[in-house]
Design a protein around this motif. Structure first.
Motif, short mmCIF file in Angstrom:
data_model
loop_
_atom_site.label_atom_id
_atom_site.label_comp_id
_atom_site.label_asym_id
_atom_site.label_seq_id
_atom_site.Cartn_x
_atom_site.Cartn_y
_atom_site.Cartn_z
N LEU A 59 0.88 -1.16 0.00
CA LEU A 59 0.00 0.00 0.00
C LEU A 59 0.92 1.21 0.00
N CYS A 60 0.66 2.14 -0.93
CA CYS A 60 1.55 3.29 -1.10
C CYS A 60 0.76 4.59 -1.20
N PRO A 61 1.21 5.63 -0.51
CA PRO A 61 0.64 6.96 -0.72
C PRO A 61 1.20 7.53 -2.04
N PRO A 62 0.88 8.77 -2.37
CA PRO A 62 1.37 9.33 -3.64
C PRO A 62 2.89 9.29 -3.81
N SER A 63 3.65 9.22 -2.73
CA SER A 63 5.10 9.14 -2.86
C SER A 63 5.55 7.84 -3.53
N GLY A 64 4.68 6.82 -3.50
CA GLY A 64 5.03 5.52 -4.06
C GLY A 64 5.79 4.63 -3.11
N LEU A 65 6.13 5.11 -1.92
CA LEU A 65 6.86 4.31 -0.94
C LEU A 65 5.90 3.44 -0.14
#
Length: 171
Positions: A59-65
């Protein structure tokens, strides 16, 4: 009523997350999920995912991390997907990410024609067990479990525990 500076205010922030397959390039960003040895085990799980034996999600926020990770293993049982190595970033627990992760892994098991989702939760982790039971999992047994665990000094010791086995029909 006026709020003074010493009174806390509650603010809610919504951040979109994507659910995707975890990639090998994500591993350096997964150190929050455990020791270097644990991250190495996630790498082995990615090898199994590449072979079609498992799926491993992030699961990733907009940062992609990745801020939550976990897998579903299809090898142990022909009728079930076994959820394992579930972890949510410590700073983001109790925000619903664990629920999203479990539901996405259940969807993967369902897509493979599995009738059940199963998992084991350490008896010393009542918070995780409460989450799984809220999501419809029911206990059906217990078993000893063990794995290698890296210590702060870099040494490795065998960690032994007892896990309650939980299952949920994927109707």
């Amino acid at each position: 009523m006026m709020r003074t500076m010493d009174q806390p205010s509650l603010t809610s922030v919504q951040v979109p997350v994507t659910i995707r397959d975890l990639r090998r390039a994500d591993l350096p960003a997964c150190g929050w999920s455990g020791s270097a040895l644990h991250v190495k085990h996630i790498g082995h799980a990615l090898d199994r995912a590449a072979a079609g034996e498992a799926d491993y999600l992030a699961l990733c926020p907009p940062s992609g991390l990745p801020i939550a990770v976990g897998g579903v293993d299809f090898a142990p049982r022909a009728d079930a997907g076994t959820l394992w190595q579930l972890s949510v970033h410590p700073a983001l627990r109790s925000c619903g990410l664990g629920t999203l992760l479990v539901q996405a892994l259940e969807d993967r098991a369902r897509a493979r024609g599995r009738g059940w989702a199963v998992l084991g939760v350490e008896d010393t982790n009542p918070r995780a067990r409460a989450l799984y039971e809220r999501l419809g999992y029911e206990p059906y047994g217990s078993e000893p479990a063990a794995w290698d665990q890296e210590e702060a000094d870099g040494s490795v010791r065998r960690y032994e525990t007892v896990c309650t086995l939980l299952r949920k029909p994927l109707s």
